[in-house]
Design a protein around this motif. Structure first.
Motif, PDB file in Angstrom:
ATOM      1  N   ARG A  13       0.829  -1.194   0.000  1.00 30.53           N
ATOM      2  CA  ARG A  13       0.000   0.000   0.000  1.00 30.53           C
ATOM      3  C   ARG A  13       0.868   1.249   0.000  1.00 30.53           C
ATOM      4  NH1 ARG A  13      -2.551   0.247   6.114  1.00 30.53           N
ATOM      5  NH2 ARG A  13      -0.581   0.280   7.268  1.00 30.53           N
ATOM      6  N   ALA A  14       0.310   2.291  -0.566  1.00 32.66           N
ATOM      7  CA  ALA A  14       0.992   3.584  -0.592  1.00 32.66           C
ATOM      8  C   ALA A  14       0.366   4.483   0.465  1.00 32.66           C
ATOM      9  CB  ALA A  14       0.867   4.222  -1.969  1.00 32.66           C
ATOM     10  N   SER A  15       1.178   5.046   1.302  1.00 31.43           N
ATOM     11  CA  SER A  15       0.695   5.939   2.356  1.00 31.43           C
ATOM     12  C   SER A  15       0.912   7.388   1.940  1.00 31.43           C
ATOM     13  CB  SER A  15       1.426   5.660   3.673  1.00 31.43           C
ATOM     14  OG  SER A  15       1.157   4.357   4.124  1.00 31.43           O
ATOM     15  N   VAL A  16      -0.176   8.068   1.622  1.00 32.46           N
ATOM     16  CA  VAL A  16      -0.088   9.482   1.283  1.00 32.46           C
ATOM     17  C   VAL A  16       0.227  10.287   2.532  1.00 32.46           C
ATOM     18  CG1 VAL A  16      -1.332  11.431   0.288  1.00 32.46           C
ATOM     19  CG2 VAL A  16      -1.738   9.114  -0.583  1.00 32.46           C
ATOM     20  N   LYS A  17      -0.554  10.053   3.570  1.00 33.16           N
ATOM     21  CA  LYS A  17      -0.324  10.592   4.908  1.00 33.16           C
ATOM     22  C   LYS A  17      -0.790   9.541   5.898  1.00 33.16           C
ATOM     23  CE  LYS A  17      -0.719  15.580   3.915  1.00 33.16           C
ATOM     24  NZ  LYS A  17       0.594  15.980   4.454  1.00 33.16           N
ATOM     25  N   GLN A  18      -0.556   9.742   7.164  1.00 26.81           N
ATOM     26  CA  GLN A  18      -0.999   8.776   8.163  1.00 26.81           C
ATOM     27  C   GLN A  18      -2.506   8.558   8.064  1.00 26.81           C
ATOM     28  OE1 GLN A  18      -0.106   9.835  12.205  1.00 26.81           O
ATOM     29  NE2 GLN A  18      -0.856   7.894  13.031  1.00 26.81           N
ATOM     30  N   ASP A  19      -2.903   7.287   7.984  1.00 28.71           N
ATOM     31  CA  ASP A  19      -4.301   6.858   7.873  1.00 28.71           C
ATOM     32  C   ASP A  19      -4.934   7.178   6.524  1.00 28.71           C
ATOM     33  OD1 ASP A  19      -4.415   5.759  10.466  1.00 28.71           O
ATOM     34  OD2 ASP A  19      -4.787   7.739  11.316  1.00 28.71           O
ATOM     35  N   LEU A  20      -4.165   7.698   5.590  1.00 26.59           N
ATOM     36  CA  LEU A  20      -4.655   7.903   4.224  1.00 26.59           C
ATOM     37  C   LEU A  20      -3.861   6.981   3.313  1.00 26.59           C
ATOM     38  CD1 LEU A  20      -5.022  11.809   4.069  1.00 26.59           C
ATOM     39  CD2 LEU A  20      -6.825  10.105   4.424  1.00 26.59           C
ATOM     40  N   HIS A  21      -4.339   5.732   3.232  1.00 27.94           N
ATOM     41  CA  HIS A  21      -3.619   4.698   2.494  1.00 27.94           C
ATOM     42  C   HIS A  21      -4.370   4.350   1.213  1.00 27.94           C
ATOM     43  CE1 HIS A  21      -1.319   4.268   6.143  1.00 27.94           C
ATOM     44  NE2 HIS A  21      -2.389   3.891   6.818  1.00 27.94           N
ATOM     45  N   ILE A  22      -3.621   3.932   0.212  1.00 30.00           N
ATOM     46  CA  ILE A  22      -4.200   3.462  -1.040  1.00 30.00           C
ATOM     47  C   ILE A  22      -3.625   2.089  -1.341  1.00 30.00           C
ATOM     48  CG2 ILE A  22      -4.322   3.842  -3.527  1.00 30.00           C
ATOM     49  CD1 ILE A  22      -4.374   6.802  -3.034  1.00 30.00           C
ATOM     50  N   HIS A  23      -4.505   1.131  -1.574  1.00 32.49           N
ATOM     51  CA  HIS A  23      -4.063  -0.205  -1.965  1.00 32.49           C
ATOM     52  C   HIS A  23      -5.236  -0.917  -2.634  1.00 32.49           C
ATOM     53  CE1 HIS A  23      -6.341  -2.158   1.313  1.00 32.49           C
ATOM     54  NE2 HIS A  23      -5.961  -1.134   2.061  1.00 32.49           N
ATOM     55  N   PHE A  24      -4.946  -1.987  -3.339  1.00 33.36           N
ATOM     56  CA  PHE A  24      -6.010  -2.793  -3.910  1.00 33.36           C
ATOM     57  C   PHE A  24      -6.794  -3.455  -2.784  1.00 33.36           C
ATOM     58  CE2 PHE A  24      -3.169  -2.923  -7.704  1.00 33.36           C
ATOM     59  CZ  PHE A  24      -4.051  -2.343  -8.603  1.00 33.36           C
ATOM     60  N   LEU A  25      -8.118  -3.488  -2.932  1.00 29.81           N
ATOM     61  CA  LEU A  25      -8.974  -4.102  -1.922  1.00 29.81           C
ATOM     62  C   LEU A  25      -9.278  -5.563  -2.236  1.00 29.81           C
ATOM     63  CD1 LEU A  25     -11.534  -1.166  -1.488  1.00 29.81           C
ATOM     64  CD2 LEU A  25      -9.702  -1.798   0.102  1.00 29.81           C
ATOM     65  N   ALA A  26      -9.694  -5.821  -3.471  1.00 30.05           N
ATOM     66  CA  ALA A  26     -10.096  -7.170  -3.916  1.00 30.05           C
ATOM     67  C   ALA A  26     -11.256  -7.724  -3.093  1.00 30.05           C
ATOM     68  CB  ALA A  26      -8.907  -8.137  -3.876  1.00 30.05           C
ATOM     69  N   LEU A  27     -12.004  -6.854  -2.436  1.00 34.69           N
ATOM     70  CA  LEU A  27     -13.078  -7.312  -1.560  1.00 34.69           C
ATOM     71  C   LEU A  27     -14.370  -7.609  -2.312  1.00 34.69           C
ATOM     72  CD1 LEU A  27     -12.472  -5.044   1.550  1.00 34.69           C
ATOM     73  CD2 LEU A  27     -11.986  -7.480   1.276  1.00 34.69           C
ATOM     74  N   ASN A  80     -18.679  -2.812 -10.055  1.00 37.00           N
ATOM     75  CA  ASN A  80     -18.770  -2.937  -8.600  1.00 37.00           C
ATOM     76  C   ASN A  80     -17.420  -2.671  -7.942  1.00 37.00           C
ATOM     77  OD1 ASN A  80     -19.721  -3.514  -6.071  1.00 37.00           O
ATOM     78  ND2 ASN A  80     -20.240  -5.641  -6.482  1.00 37.00           N
ATOM     79  N   GLY A  81     -16.355  -3.263  -8.492  1.00 42.04           N
ATOM     80  CA  GLY A  81     -15.032  -3.058  -7.917  1.00 42.04           C
ATOM     81  C   GLY A  81     -14.590  -1.611  -7.994  1.00 42.04           C
ATOM     82  N   GLY A  82     -14.814  -0.970  -9.147  1.00 43.68           N
ATOM     83  CA  GLY A  82     -14.428   0.432  -9.298  1.00 43.68           C
ATOM     84  C   GLY A  82     -15.209   1.346  -8.381  1.00 43.68           C
ATOM     85  N   PRO A 113      -8.139   0.286 -12.093  1.00 42.73           N
ATOM     86  CA  PRO A 113      -7.427  -0.971 -11.814  1.00 42.73           C
ATOM     87  C   PRO A 113      -8.175  -1.889 -10.851  1.00 42.73           C
ATOM     88  CG  PRO A 113      -5.925   0.883 -11.710  1.00 42.73           C
ATOM     89  CD  PRO A 113      -7.312   1.460 -11.795  1.00 42.73           C
ATOM     90  N   GLU A 114      -8.829  -1.297  -9.853  1.00 46.71           N
ATOM     91  CA  GLU A 114      -9.609  -2.125  -8.913  1.00 46.71           C
ATOM     92  C   GLU A 114     -10.763  -2.806  -9.630  1.00 46.71           C
ATOM     93  OE1 GLU A 114     -10.547  -3.883  -5.293  1.00 46.71           O
ATOM     94  OE2 GLU A 114      -8.908  -2.457  -5.518  1.00 46.71           O
ATOM     95  N   GLY A 115     -11.458  -2.057 -10.493  1.00 50.96           N
ATOM     96  CA  GLY A 115     -12.535  -2.656 -11.275  1.00 50.96           C
ATOM     97  C   GLY A 115     -12.023  -3.742 -12.189  1.00 50.96           C
ATOM     98  N   LEU A 116     -10.896  -3.498 -12.842  1.00 50.63           N
ATOM     99  CA  LEU A 116     -10.311  -4.483 -13.750  1.00 50.63           C
ATOM    100  C   LEU A 116      -9.889  -5.737 -13.006  1.00 50.63           C
ATOM    101  CD1 LEU A 116      -9.503  -4.860 -16.741  1.00 50.63           C
ATOM    102  CD2 LEU A 116      -7.238  -3.988 -16.129  1.00 50.63           C
ATOM    103  N   LEU A 117      -9.279  -5.568 -11.841  1.00 49.82           N
ATOM    104  CA  LEU A 117      -8.849  -6.712 -11.034  1.00 49.82           C
ATOM    105  C   LEU A 117     -10.027  -7.609 -10.677  1.00 49.82           C
ATOM    106  CD1 LEU A 117      -6.724  -8.190  -9.208  1.00 49.82           C
ATOM    107  CD2 LEU A 117      -7.370  -6.582  -7.402  1.00 49.82           C
TER     108      LEU A 117
END
Length: 221
Positions: free
Chosen positions: A55-69, A144-146, A185-189
């Motif tokens: 995951r990429a941390s922009v700032k504390q508690d502001l993270h970006i990563h793939f969910l795949a949920l 749905n993913g996007g 990318p999340e939608g595509l995944l």
């Protein structure tokens, strides 16, 4: 304990209790009796751990990563999917990627909310759109993913803003502006994952039925 931590703890535990019945009656009997299902579940947990670790941390508690949920929800149903995120978050705590407070925040904002959104979009598409495999892949998977990724970033932004971590301009300029970069990318995944599973391993998808999405489609023709 901070108010936001208490709030996250109450929400997380409430939905764990709600999920337990489904886990006991549907998940656990199959998991304990079926070795292949055990291997699949362990692989899914490990794959989520890897995705969430990168995951990429922009700032504390502001993270970006793939969910795949979205895929996880389609495979296990929303209750069991939520339950399976607990060992993933526990593993992230073990390796030092999350604190206890961060784990509760992740369990609510990055696990529960995306899973509920994913299941809601699937349920709406199931009841109000034609039931065929293409609708399942593109609406319940790709779209749905996007959408889930976008709403996840939005809800996390509102959560951080509500508890005065950052001002709104900082959140928009450093976090929300990245939403389009993660949504596609999340939608595509998830779309690709559901396409592969629905064709080659439909038995791994709890919400997918050949009768609804394939045979019923051709019968109606």
């Amino acid at each position: 304990m901070a108010p936001e931590t208490v709030f996250s703890l109450i929400v997380a535990l409430t939905f764990v209790v709600i999920a337990l019945r489904d886990v006991r009656t549907n998940f656990w009997p199959k998991f304990s009796a079926d070795k292949s299902f055990q291997h699949l579940t362990f692989f899914v947990i490990f794959a989520l751990f890897l995705l969430w670790s990168a995951r990429a941390s922009v700032k504390q508690d502001l993270h970006i990563h793939f969910l795949a949920l979205t895929t996880l929800t389609m495979m296990y149903g929303w209750r069991c999917a939520y339950f399976l995120t607990i060992p993933v978050i526990g593993a992230l705590m073990t390796v030092g990627s999350l604190s206890a407070a961060g784990a509760l925040h992740t369990l609510m904002i990055s696990a529960l909310l995306p899973i509920l959104i994913s299941y809601a979009v699937f349920a709406l598409s199931y009841h109000y759109l034609p039931r065929n495999i293409f609708v399942f892949i593109f609406v319940a998977g790709f779209f749905n993913g996007g959408l889930t990724a976008l709403l996840h970033l939005l809800f996390n932004s509102l959560y951080q803003y509500t508890f005065s971590r950052y001002d709104w301009a900082t959140i928009v300029d450093n976090y929300l502006m990245l939403a389009p970069l993660i949504a596609f990318p999340e939608g595509l995944l998830n779309g690709m994952a559901l396409a592969i599973l629905s064709v080659f391993k439909p038995e791994w998808l709890r919400v997918f039925s050949d009768r609804d999405y394939i045979y019923n489609h051709y019968h109606n023709k």
